[in-house]
Write a protein that holds these residues in place. Sequence first.
Motif, PDB file in Angstrom:
ATOM      1  N   PRO A  33       0.609  -1.155  -0.139  1.00 18.55           N
ATOM      2  CA  PRO A  33       0.091   0.019   0.093  1.00 18.55           C
ATOM      3  C   PRO A  33       0.791   1.062  -0.225  1.00 18.55           C
ATOM      4  CG  PRO A  33      -1.090  -1.564   1.374  1.00 18.55           C
ATOM      5  CD  PRO A  33       0.467  -2.165   0.995  1.00 18.55           C
ATOM      6  N   GLN A  34       1.990   1.398   0.732  1.00 24.08           N
ATOM      7  CA  GLN A  34       2.765   2.411   0.582  1.00 24.08           C
ATOM      8  C   GLN A  34       3.674   2.412  -0.519  1.00 24.08           C
ATOM      9  OE1 GLN A  34       2.726   0.015   3.087  1.00 24.08           O
ATOM     10  NE2 GLN A  34       2.248   1.115   5.040  1.00 24.08           N
ATOM     11  N   ALA A  35       4.035   1.568  -1.074  1.00 22.19           N
ATOM     12  CA  ALA A  35       4.418   1.726  -2.519  1.00 22.19           C
ATOM     13  C   ALA A  35       3.417   2.218  -3.601  1.00 22.19           C
ATOM     14  CB  ALA A  35       5.000   0.144  -3.030  1.00 22.19           C
ATOM     15  N   ILE A  36       2.414   1.787  -3.577  1.00 20.97           N
ATOM     16  CA  ILE A  36       1.375   2.205  -4.341  1.00 20.97           C
ATOM     17  C   ILE A  36       1.066   3.749  -4.130  1.00 20.97           C
ATOM     18  CG2 ILE A  36      -0.918   2.221  -5.095  1.00 20.97           C
ATOM     19  CD1 ILE A  36      -1.118  -0.830  -4.571  1.00 20.97           C
ATOM     20  N   ALA A  37       1.031   4.093  -2.946  1.00 24.33           N
ATOM     21  CA  ALA A  37       0.831   5.451  -2.536  1.00 24.33           C
ATOM     22  C   ALA A  37       1.984   6.385  -2.999  1.00 24.33           C
ATOM     23  CB  ALA A  37       0.489   5.682  -1.167  1.00 24.33           C
ATOM     24  N   ALA A  38       2.926   5.897  -2.993  1.00 19.94           N
ATOM     25  CA  ALA A  38       4.324   6.614  -3.299  1.00 19.94           C
ATOM     26  C   ALA A  38       4.284   6.846  -4.837  1.00 19.94           C
ATOM     27  CB  ALA A  38       5.602   5.683  -2.969  1.00 19.94           C
ATOM     28  N   ILE A  39       3.861   5.940  -5.543  1.00 21.00           N
ATOM     29  CA  ILE A  39       3.824   6.323  -7.192  1.00 21.00           C
ATOM     30  C   ILE A  39       2.380   6.734  -7.711  1.00 21.00           C
ATOM     31  CG2 ILE A  39       5.698   4.627  -7.666  1.00 21.00           C
ATOM     32  CD1 ILE A  39       3.686   2.558  -8.665  1.00 21.00           C
ATOM     33  N   ALA A  40       1.250   6.902  -6.881  1.00 16.11           N
ATOM     34  CA  ALA A  40       0.236   7.295  -7.169  1.00 16.11           C
ATOM     35  C   ALA A  40      -0.092   8.511  -7.887  1.00 16.11           C
ATOM     36  CB  ALA A  40      -1.155   7.290  -6.053  1.00 16.11           C
ATOM     37  N   PRO A  41       0.823   9.728  -7.494  1.00 14.15           N
ATOM     38  CA  PRO A  41       0.842  10.821  -8.004  1.00 14.15           C
ATOM     39  C   PRO A  41       1.288  10.642  -9.645  1.00 14.15           C
ATOM     40  CG  PRO A  41       1.919  11.253  -6.120  1.00 14.15           C
ATOM     41  CD  PRO A  41       1.636   9.688  -6.345  1.00 14.15           C
ATOM     42  N   LEU A  42       2.075   9.705  -9.900  1.00 15.91           N
ATOM     43  CA  LEU A  42       2.480   9.630 -11.409  1.00 15.91           C
ATOM     44  C   LEU A  42       1.300   9.106 -12.162  1.00 15.91           C
ATOM     45  CD1 LEU A  42       5.857   7.965 -11.188  1.00 15.91           C
ATOM     46  CD2 LEU A  42       5.493  10.165 -11.669  1.00 15.91           C
ATOM     47  N   PHE A  43       0.478   8.054 -11.519  1.00 17.75           N
ATOM     48  CA  PHE A  43      -0.598   7.555 -12.259  1.00 17.75           C
ATOM     49  C   PHE A  43      -1.861   8.739 -12.510  1.00 17.75           C
ATOM     50  CE2 PHE A  43       1.031   3.506 -10.468  1.00 17.75           C
ATOM     51  CZ  PHE A  43       1.360   2.903 -11.633  1.00 17.75           C
ATOM     52  N   LYS A  44      -1.934   9.490 -11.325  1.00 17.39           N
ATOM     53  CA  LYS A  44      -3.067  10.447 -11.369  1.00 17.39           C
ATOM     54  C   LYS A  44      -2.456  11.411 -12.608  1.00 17.39           C
ATOM     55  CE  LYS A  44      -5.329  13.885  -8.875  1.00 17.39           C
ATOM     56  NZ  LYS A  44      -5.692  14.523  -7.619  1.00 17.39           N
ATOM     57  N   ILE A  83       8.594   5.848 -12.942  1.00 18.20           N
ATOM     58  CA  ILE A  83       8.467   5.370 -11.721  1.00 18.20           C
ATOM     59  C   ILE A  83       9.726   5.486 -11.225  1.00 18.20           C
ATOM     60  CG2 ILE A  83       7.933   3.359 -10.360  1.00 18.20           C
ATOM     61  CD1 ILE A  83       5.407   3.277 -12.112  1.00 18.20           C
ATOM     62  N   GLN A  84      10.633   4.751 -11.936  1.00 20.07           N
ATOM     63  CA  GLN A  84      12.075   4.821 -11.316  1.00 20.07           C
ATOM     64  C   GLN A  84      12.642   6.090 -11.116  1.00 20.07           C
ATOM     65  OE1 GLN A  84      14.088   2.823 -14.512  1.00 20.07           O
ATOM     66  NE2 GLN A  84      14.067   0.652 -13.284  1.00 20.07           N
ATOM     67  N   THR A  85      12.351   7.191 -12.003  1.00 18.73           N
ATOM     68  CA  THR A  85      13.011   8.593 -11.670  1.00 18.73           C
ATOM     69  C   THR A  85      12.379   9.160 -10.502  1.00 18.73           C
ATOM     70  OG1 THR A  85      13.427   8.722 -13.932  1.00 18.73           O
ATOM     71  CG2 THR A  85      13.182  10.990 -12.842  1.00 18.73           C
ATOM     72  N   HIS A  86      11.089   8.826 -10.212  1.00 18.28           N
ATOM     73  CA  HIS A  86      10.372   9.570  -8.996  1.00 18.28           C
ATOM     74  C   HIS A  86      10.716   8.756  -8.094  1.00 18.28           C
ATOM     75  CE1 HIS A  86       6.764  10.981  -7.147  1.00 18.28           C
ATOM     76  NE2 HIS A  86       6.424   9.755  -6.636  1.00 18.28           N
ATOM     77  N   LEU A  87      10.611   7.524  -7.907  1.00 20.42           N
ATOM     78  CA  LEU A  87      11.354   6.878  -6.498  1.00 20.42           C
ATOM     79  C   LEU A  87      12.705   7.192  -6.182  1.00 20.42           C
ATOM     80  CD1 LEU A  87       9.684   3.285  -6.998  1.00 20.42           C
ATOM     81  CD2 LEU A  87       8.880   5.050  -5.700  1.00 20.42           C
ATOM     82  N   GLN A  88      13.765   7.269  -7.220  1.00 16.64           N
ATOM     83  CA  GLN A  88      14.949   7.979  -7.047  1.00 16.64           C
ATOM     84  C   GLN A  88      14.803   9.286  -6.383  1.00 16.64           C
ATOM     85  OE1 GLN A  88      16.908   7.394 -10.726  1.00 16.64           O
ATOM     86  NE2 GLN A  88      17.330   5.241 -10.424  1.00 16.64           N
ATOM     87  N   GLN A  89      13.967  10.183  -6.787  1.00 14.51           N
ATOM     88  CA  GLN A  89      13.956  11.340  -6.213  1.00 14.51           C
ATOM     89  C   GLN A  89      13.331  11.357  -4.844  1.00 14.51           C
ATOM     90  OE1 GLN A  89      11.772  13.344  -9.358  1.00 14.51           O
ATOM     91  NE2 GLN A  89      13.163  13.821 -10.500  1.00 14.51           N
ATOM     92  N   MET A  90      12.298  10.573  -4.517  1.00 19.96           N
ATOM     93  CA  MET A  90      11.638  10.271  -3.370  1.00 19.96           C
ATOM     94  C   MET A  90      12.895   9.875  -2.263  1.00 19.96           C
ATOM     95  SD  MET A  90       7.965   9.488  -3.999  1.00 19.96           S
ATOM     96  CE  MET A  90       7.522   9.342  -2.112  1.00 19.96           C
ATOM     97  N   TYR A  91      13.535   8.855  -2.751  1.00 17.06           N
ATOM     98  CA  TYR A  91      14.357   8.092  -1.834  1.00 17.06           C
ATOM     99  C   TYR A  91      15.857   8.124  -2.416  1.00 17.06           C
ATOM    100  CZ  TYR A  91       9.667   6.675  -0.382  1.00 17.06           C
ATOM    101  OH  TYR A  91       8.222   6.489  -0.177  1.00 17.06           O
ATOM    102  N   PRO A  92      16.469   9.068  -2.508  1.00 17.25           N
ATOM    103  CA  PRO A  92      17.809   8.745  -2.837  1.00 17.25           C
ATOM    104  C   PRO A  92      18.703   8.055  -2.317  1.00 17.25           C
ATOM    105  CG  PRO A  92      17.389  11.182  -1.957  1.00 17.25           C
ATOM    106  CD  PRO A  92      15.984  10.286  -1.737  1.00 17.25           C
ATOM    107  N   THR A  93      19.574   7.446  -3.121  1.00 19.75           N
ATOM    108  CA  THR A  93      20.253   6.485  -2.713  1.00 19.75           C
ATOM    109  C   THR A  93      21.426   7.061  -2.040  1.00 19.75           C
ATOM    110  OG1 THR A  93      20.116   5.176  -4.661  1.00 19.75           O
ATOM    111  CG2 THR A  93      21.936   4.593  -3.367  1.00 19.75           C
TER     112      THR A  93
END
Length: 160
Positions: free
Chosen positions: A21-32, A139-149
Amino acid sequence: MDLDRQIQQLIAEAPQDGTTPQAIAAIAPLFKELAQKLQHSEYYVLQTLDGRWVMTTLSNTRETNRQKTVIYGFPTLKDAADHPYSRQDPQVMATPVGTIKILFQLLAMEGVDSLVFFQTSGQAATGTEVKRSEVQTLIQTHLQQMYPTPRRSSIPPNLA
């Protein structure tokens, strides 16, 4: 159903495993954001009686060895029923599916290259293509920005 409610429903229907659920919530703005570029909040998708979505393989007329597999989203039930595949196979039916769910399902369908959404009823010659590879990159770009390595320290581990 509006897009925000579709996202909430997708999160609610996700496996309650502590992460999905948290993973879906994290990428939900992209789907919207992708869904807002389309004209309808739901589309009719052709599916078999056992619920599998109908995939269509398209061939390039100039390069016959180039193919791609797509799933069509139709703006109305009539448009879906008028599709040649619907008329050929009595085992196929059209079901309304929320745009967010269609976009999310694209990630799980490895054999599908794109979704093609027809925006205007009666005009099946042109559609809006959403490529799976582009959604994955977003999604990859979005997640990398949200959770930088975290950067590795430049201090040698044996400095002490």
